[in-house]
Design a protein around this motif. Structure first.
Motif, mmCIF file in Angstrom:
data_model
loop_
_atom_site.group_PDB
_atom_site.id
_atom_site.type_symbol
_atom_site.label_atom_id
_atom_site.label_comp_id
_atom_site.label_asym_id
_atom_site.label_seq_id
_atom_site.Cartn_x
_atom_site.Cartn_y
_atom_site.Cartn_z
ATOM 1 N N TYR A 1 45.818 40.994 53.921
ATOM 2 C CA TYR A 1 45.477 39.767 53.209
ATOM 3 C C TYR A 1 46.566 39.370 52.218
ATOM 4 O O TYR A 1 46.853 38.192 52.027
ATOM 5 N N THR A 2 47.178 40.354 51.569
ATOM 6 C CA THR A 2 48.087 40.056 50.471
ATOM 7 C C THR A 2 49.026 41.233 50.255
ATOM 8 O O THR A 2 49.003 42.221 51.019
ATOM 9 N N SER A 3 49.849 41.130 49.234
ATOM 10 C CA SER A 3 50.718 42.215 48.804
ATOM 11 C C SER A 3 50.605 42.357 47.295
ATOM 12 O O SER A 3 50.139 41.441 46.605
ATOM 13 N N HIS A 4 51.040 43.491 46.786
ATOM 14 C CA HIS A 4 50.889 43.741 45.356
ATOM 15 C C HIS A 4 51.594 42.692 44.505
ATOM 16 O O HIS A 4 51.119 42.340 43.423
ATOM 17 N N ASP A 5 52.737 42.175 44.994
ATOM 18 C CA ASP A 5 53.518 41.255 44.171
ATOM 19 C C ASP A 5 52.941 39.855 44.116
ATOM 20 O O ASP A 5 53.412 39.016 43.345
ATOM 21 N N ILE A 6 51.902 39.577 44.926
ATOM 22 C CA ILE A 6 51.251 38.259 44.876
ATOM 23 C C ILE A 6 49.729 38.406 44.782
ATOM 24 O O ILE A 6 48.980 37.507 45.166
ATOM 25 N N MET A 7 49.260 39.529 44.260
ATOM 26 C CA MET A 7 47.821 39.741 44.059
ATOM 27 C C MET A 7 47.514 39.682 42.569
ATOM 28 O O MET A 7 48.246 40.236 41.742
ATOM 29 N N SER A 8 46.420 39.007 42.228
ATOM 30 C CA SER A 8 45.982 38.875 40.839
ATOM 31 C C SER A 8 44.534 39.320 40.721
ATOM 32 O O SER A 8 43.833 39.487 41.722
ATOM 33 N N ALA A 9 44.091 39.497 39.483
ATOM 34 C CA ALA A 9 42.711 39.933 39.239
ATOM 35 C C ALA A 9 42.167 39.217 38.010
ATOM 36 O O ALA A 9 42.933 38.836 37.109
ATOM 37 N N MET A 10 40.850 39.046 37.972
ATOM 38 C CA MET A 10 40.218 38.365 36.844
ATOM 39 C C MET A 10 38.808 38.894 36.644
ATOM 40 O O MET A 10 38.093 39.184 37.604
ATOM 41 N N THR A 11 38.414 39.006 35.377
ATOM 42 C CA THR A 11 37.047 39.372 35.044
ATOM 43 C C THR A 11 36.777 38.936 33.614
ATOM 44 O O THR A 11 37.637 38.355 32.948
ATOM 45 N N SER A 12 35.571 39.227 33.138
ATOM 46 C CA SER A 12 35.200 38.861 31.771
ATOM 47 C C SER A 12 34.228 39.884 31.205
ATOM 48 O O SER A 12 33.615 40.663 31.945
ATOM 49 N N SER A 13 34.106 39.878 29.885
ATOM 50 C CA SER A 13 33.098 40.651 29.165
ATOM 51 C C SER A 13 33.087 42.118 29.606
ATOM 52 O O SER A 13 34.107 42.781 29.572
ATOM 53 N N LYS B 1 43.944 25.815 33.325
ATOM 54 C CA LYS B 1 44.959 26.636 32.662
ATOM 55 C C LYS B 1 45.027 28.023 33.307
ATOM 56 O O LYS B 1 46.119 28.594 33.465
ATOM 57 N N GLU B 2 43.866 28.576 33.682
ATOM 58 C CA GLU B 2 43.844 29.876 34.352
ATOM 59 C C GLU B 2 44.593 29.818 35.675
ATOM 60 O O GLU B 2 45.385 30.719 36.010
ATOM 61 N N ILE B 3 44.335 28.757 36.456
ATOM 62 C CA ILE B 3 45.007 28.626 37.745
ATOM 63 C C ILE B 3 46.506 28.453 37.548
ATOM 64 O O ILE B 3 47.323 29.052 38.264
ATOM 65 N N ALA B 4 46.898 27.645 36.562
ATOM 66 C CA ALA B 4 48.318 27.458 36.292
ATOM 67 C C ALA B 4 48.976 28.780 35.898
ATOM 68 O O ALA B 4 50.105 29.078 36.314
ATOM 69 N N PHE B 5 48.281 29.591 35.109
ATOM 70 C CA PHE B 5 48.799 30.905 34.728
ATOM 71 C C PHE B 5 49.008 31.785 35.961
ATOM 72 O O PHE B 5 50.042 32.456 36.099
ATOM 73 N N LEU B 6 48.039 31.789 36.878
ATOM 74 C CA LEU B 6 48.160 32.600 38.091
ATOM 75 C C LEU B 6 49.315 32.112 38.958
ATOM 76 O O LEU B 6 50.089 32.917 39.492
ATOM 77 N N PHE B 7 49.427 30.804 39.112
ATOM 78 C CA PHE B 7 50.505 30.251 39.927
ATOM 79 C C PHE B 7 51.864 30.647 39.356
ATOM 80 O O PHE B 7 52.764 31.052 40.079
ATOM 81 N N GLU B 8 52.027 30.493 38.049
ATOM 82 C CA GLU B 8 53.302 30.823 37.424
ATOM 83 C C GLU B 8 53.595 32.314 37.514
ATOM 84 O O GLU B 8 54.719 32.726 37.804
ATOM 85 N N SER B 9 52.586 33.144 37.280
ATOM 86 C CA SER B 9 52.797 34.592 37.273
ATOM 87 C C SER B 9 53.170 35.113 38.652
ATOM 88 O O SER B 9 53.998 36.013 38.794
ATOM 89 N N LEU B 10 52.551 34.564 39.685
ATOM 90 C CA LEU B 10 52.817 35.018 41.047
ATOM 91 C C LEU B 10 54.007 34.310 41.677
ATOM 92 O O LEU B 10 54.449 34.667 42.760
ATOM 93 N N GLY B 11 54.501 33.258 40.979
ATOM 94 C CA GLY B 11 55.668 32.567 41.484
ATOM 95 C C GLY B 11 55.381 31.598 42.602
ATOM 96 O O GLY B 11 56.129 31.512 43.579
ATOM 97 N N PHE B 12 54.285 30.857 42.478
ATOM 98 C CA PHE B 12 53.900 29.903 43.516
ATOM 99 C C PHE B 12 53.791 28.504 42.931
ATOM 100 O O PHE B 12 53.449 28.325 41.761
ATOM 101 N N GLN B 13 54.057 27.530 43.792
ATOM 102 C CA GLN B 13 53.882 26.139 43.383
ATOM 103 C C GLN B 13 52.402 25.805 43.307
ATOM 104 O O GLN B 13 51.622 26.354 44.053
#
Length: 721
Positions: free
Chosen positions: A563-575, A709-721
Motif C-alpha cells: 500500500y505504501t512505504s515508510h517515507d510516505i506513510m503518516s499517522a494521526m490520533t487524538s486524546s 491545515k492538517e492535510i496541508a501539513f501531511l502533504f508538505e511533510s510527505l513531499g506531495f502536491q
C-alpha cells in the motif's frame, strides 16, 4: 472508484469484501521535495530544571521519578507563558510560508465543495405530533433547531448562530424539551472551558432565561414541566451531585452526592416517561437510583447533609436505590409496560445481556434472563419501543441492528446496514409508542445516510443521504484503480482505549485524501471495542503495550502489502490515542514520515500518580494505578512515552483542556527537543490554543480550517502536491 476493505487480521488469512463508488476523476499525485527541510532557524528549547520525587507504593516498595520539566506545569507562570508563546510563534512561522499557505487554501476550498447546497436538513423526528429537525445553512457556523407543530406551523427552537453573537466561544451541551413541548432546557459553554450554564427557552415566545446555576452536566424535566433535575460538576468537571430546581420559585433541593472520585453521574428518563434514573458509573461498575418522573417539588425530601458517608453515594429518601455497586458489575435500566429491563454484564455476560424484573429494587435472584450475552458480540447501545427491544451490536467489526419482541424474546430479527463495516449511529427515537427506529450509517467512502426501520413490518426506509499472533482488524480505503506498488501516500489512524470503537464514518477530509490518491486506514487495535469486552481488556491495564504493538504491526502490514512505504506513510490520533502513537514512535521512529498528535495523552505515570488531576482516580481502571505496587509501576513506566525520533510531528494542546492538561503535550515536546538533533527538532511543531478546550472550536468553518491545515501539513511533510 474507491475500494473499502476490512481485514480480519494482519496475520494469516484475511477477507476482503469491498464496495465500489463513483468519485471525481483521478488527480495524479506528483512527489515533490517537502518545503519543511528548507525552513531554517533554531527550534525552541526549554530549560532543564531537575526535580526528584520519591514515591512509596502501597506494597511498601520505593520508586524515584526524575523530571526536568516539572516547571512547565505552572500555567500561571510568566516563564511558562513565554515558552508557550515561543512554541506558537515557531509553528506559525513554519506554517506561514507561501507554499504551505497556498496548499492550505486550496484544500479548504476543496473541502467546501462537499456542501451539497445552500441548506442541509436532517430527517424530522416526530414526537407527540411535533416534528423536530435541524437546518444547516451553507454559510452558518452552527445548526438551527426547528420544529413543526401539529397545526403545521414552523418554529425556531434554538438558533446557535444567534446564541453565539457577542461570545468568544459557544459550545452546546445538552437539550431537553419539556413533556408538554412548551419549553426547551439547554446548556451552553461560552468560555471554552467545558463548564456549562443552564438556560430555559419559551419556544412560542422565543424568550430565554438563564438560571443561576453553573457547571451543569445533565438535565431532565419532570412530567409537570415545572421542575428540572440536574447534575453539577466539581472543579475537575466530574458530575458528582444531583439537584432539583423549581422554575417558579427557583428553590433548589439536593438529591444525591457521589464522593467516589472514580464515579461520574448521569441522569436520564426511562423511555416511557415513568422514571428518572440517576446513574453513578465508574470504568467498571455502576449504581442506579431512581425516582418517579411525575414528582411534585413540595413532596421531594432533600438530602440531609448528616447522611453523607465518606467515599460513598448518599441519596435523598425520594431516590430509590436499585442495586448497590459491585466491582466489575455494570447495569443500566429501561422501563416499559410495568417491566424493568436491565442491560448488564453480570453473570459473566462481559459483552452485555438483558434481564428483567418487576421491581426496580431487590435481590439479583428476582432478575430473569431476557436475552443472553453472546461471545464476541458486543451490545453497544440499547433502545426500547412499546413492543420491541432494539440492540445495536457489533461482531467481528461488523455492525447491525437487532430487534426483539418484548412478548417473544426468542423471536429476534436483525438487519445489517448498507455499510456494516462503517459507523452505525442510533437516532434520538424519543417516541416510545412508535413502531419505527431510526439510525444513521456511514463509512470512510460513503456519506451519512439516515434510515427508519419498521420493526413490525421489518421494512427499511432511506430518509436522508448526505504483533503476538492476535488478528488485528483493519479498515483500508483507497481508489480501486490504485496499484499496490508501495508508492501511495497513506494516513494510518488508531485509538485503542476505553473499549471505544473507532468508527469508519464519512468525513470530508478523508474523502478528499482518497480522491487525491491517498490510502486511508484505521487500525482497530486492542484496547478498543471492535471485538467486544475481551478486546478492550487485552489492551488495558497490564496489557496496554498491546495497543502500540498492534499499531506498529498494522503499519508494517501496510508497507508489506504494497500500500505504501515508510517515507510516505503518516499517522494521526487524538486524546487517549496519543499514548498509543507516541509510544509507537518511541519504539519505531522510522515508521512514519509525518505524525499529527491532537491534544495527546502522553504521561501515564505522572498523571496516574497525581490525584489532583480531574480524571486520575476515574482512569485507574483503564490504565492502572502505578502507586499500587512495583510491578504495576514498572510496567507503566516501561511504555510511558514521556519517561523515555522522529518523523515530522505536529502536536496540539489547549490551555483550557480539562481532559488532557496543556502541560502534557508541552512537556512531551520540550523533552523531545532535547533528545533530537537541531535538524530533527525543526521537524516538530507545537500549537497551544488559548481559547478552546479538548474538542476545539465548535463551529463548522473552524473545524474545516483545522482539517485543511492538517492535510496541508501531511502533504508538505510527505513531499506531495
Amino acid at each position: 472508484m474507491m475500494m473499502l476493505k476490512t481485514f480480519s487480521g494482519i496475520k494469516g488469512a484475511y477477507h476482503t469484501p469491498f464496495i465500489r463508488y463513483s468519485v471525481r476523476p483521478p488527480i495524479h499525485v506528483i512527489p515533490k521535495r517537502s518545503i519543511f527541510p528548507r525552513w531554517h532557524g533554531k527550534s525552541p528549547l526549554a530549560s532543564k530544571i531537575p526535580t526528584h520525587n520519591d514515591l512509596v507504593l502501597e506494597d511498601s516498595s520505593h520508586r524515584k521519578l526524575t523530571d526536568d520539566f516539572q516547571w512547565l506545569k505552572d500555567k500561571d507562570s510568566r516563564k511558562v507563558q513565554d515558552y508557550i508563546d515561543l512554541e506558537n510563534r515557531y509553528t506559525q512561522r513554519r506554517m506561514s510560508e507561501q507554499e504551505f499557505k497556498s496548499k492550505e487554501k486550496f484544500v479548504l476550498e476543496r473541502l467546501k465543495e462537499y456542501d451539497e447546497g445552500e441548506v442541509l436538513n436532517t430527517a424530522p423526528e416526530i414526537v407527540d405530533g411535533y416534528s423536530y429537525f435541524t437546518i444547516q445553512h451553507k454559510d452558518a457556523q452552527f445548526s438551527t433547531f426547528v420544529r413543526t407543530d401539529p397545526q403545521g406551523q414552523q418554529q425556531v427552537v434554538l438558533d446557535l448562530d444567534k446564541e453565539s453573537v457577542g461570545e468568544k466561544y459557544i459550545g452546546l451541551g445538552v437539550t431537553k424539551t419539556s413533556v408538554d413541548h412548551k419549553y426547551l432546557a439547554y446548556t451552553l459553554d461560552t468560555e471554552g472551558e467545558s463548564f456549562y450554564s443552564l438556560y430555559v427557552r419559551d419556544i412560542d415566545s422565543g424568550q430565554r432565561r438563564k438560571l443561576d446555576i453553573g457547571h451543569v452536566s445533565n438535565i431532565e424535566w419532570n412530567n409537570e414541566g415545572d421542575c428540572i433535575v440536574y447534575s453539577l460538576c466539581d472543579h475537575h468537571r466530574r458530575p458528582h451531585e444531583v439537584w432539583v430546581i423549581h422554575l417558579g420559585t427557583e428553590e433548589k433541593k439536593r438529591l444525591l452526592v457521589e464522593k467516589d472520585p472514580s464515579c461520574y453521574i448521569d441522569i436520564i428518563s426511562t423511555k416511557d416517561r415513568e422514571f428518572i434514573t440517576i446513574n453513578s458509573s465508574s470504568k467498571n461498575s455502576s449504581e442506579i437510583h431512581m425516582m418517579s418522573k411525575s414528582f411534585r417539588f413540595e413532596h421531594i425530601e432533600p438530602l440531609d447533609a448528616s447522611d453523607e458517608r465518606e467515599k460513598a453515594s448518599s441519596a435523598s429518601p425520594s431516590c430509590v436505590l436499585v442495586r448497590r455497586r459491585e466491582e466489575d458489575v455494570e447495569y443500566y435500566m429501561e422501563h416499559m409496560k410495568g417491566l424493568f429491563y436491565m442491560i448488564t454484564n453480570r453473570h459473566g455476560m462481559r459483552d452485555y445481556g438483558v434481564m428483567t424484573t418487576t421491581r426496580g429494587k431487590g435481590d439479583w435472584s428476582e432478575w430473569k434472563s431476557f436475552f443472553p450475552s453472546r461471545e464476541s458480540v458486543k451490545v453497544e447501545d440499547v433502545d426500547i419501543l412499546q413492543n420491541h427491544l432494539v440492540l445495536y451490536e457489533r461482531e467481528n467489526g461488523r455492525c447491525r441492528v437487532k430487534t426483539i419482541e418484548l412478548d417473544e424474546p426468542h423471536s429476534a430479527s436483525q438487519i445489517e446496514p448498507r455499510e456494516p463495516l462503517g459507523m452505525l449511529q442510533p437516532g434520538v427515537n424519543m417516541d416510545p409508542y412508535s413502531d419505527k427506529v431510526r439510525f444513521s450509517n456511514s463509512s470512510l467512502v460513503t456519506p451519512e445516510a439516515t434510515y427508519d426501520y419498521d420493526v413490525t413490518e421489518k421494512k427499511l426506509t432511506l430518509l436522508h443521504e448526505a504483533a503476538d499472533g492476535a488478528c488485528v482488524p483493519m479498515t483500508v480505503a483507497h481508489r480501486s484503480d490504485m496499484s499496490l506498488n508501495g508508492r501511495n501516500p497513506l494516513l494510518l489512524m488508531g485509538y485503542g482505549a476505553y473499549g471505544e470503537v473507532m468508527e469508519n464514518s464519512f468525513q470530508e477530509n478523508y474523502h478528499y485524501l482518497l480522491s487525491r490518491g491517498w490510502v486511508v486506514a484505521l487500525a482497530h487495535v486492542r484496547g478498543g471495542g471492535e471485538k467486544g469486552d475481551a478486546w478492550h481488556r487485552a489492551g488495558s491495564l497490564m496489557n496496554k503495550m498491546n495497543s502500540h504493538r498492534d499499531f506498529i504491526s498494522c503499519a508494517l502490514h501496510c508497507v508489506q502489502s504494497g500500500y505504501t512505504s515508510h517515507d510516505i506513510m503518516s499517522a494521526m490520533t487524538s486524546s487517549a490515542g496519543g499514548l498509543m502513537l507516541a509510544t509507537a514512535i518511541n519504539e519505531r521512529p522510522d515508521l512514519f514520515r509525518a505524525v499529527i498528535l491532537k491534544v495527546p495523552f502522553t504521561e501515564v505515570v505522572t498523571s496516574m500518580t497525581d490525584k489532583t488531576l480531574a480524571l486520575t482516580e476515574h482512569e485507574h481502571a483503564e490504565w492502572g494505578d502505578p502507586l499500587r505496587d512495583a510491578k504495576t509501576f514498572d510496567y507503566m513506566r516501561a511504555y510511558d512515552p514521556y519517561q523515555d525520533e522522529w518523523p515530522h510531528m505536529w502536536v496540539t494542546a489547549s490551555l483550557l483542556d480539562d481532559r488532557v492538561p496543556f502541560w502534557m503535550p508541552l512537556r512531551y515536546v520540550a523533552k523531545l527537543r532535547h533528545h533530537l538533533s537541531p535538524e530533527l527538532s525543526r521537524r516538530v511543531l507545537l500549537t497551544i490554543d488559548r481559547d478552546t478546550g479538548h474538542f476545539g472550536d465548535g463551529g463548522r468553518e473552524e473545524r474545516r480550517k483545522e482539517r485543511s491545515k492538517e492535510i496541508a501539513f501531511l502533504f508538505e511533510s510527505l513531499g506531495f502536491q
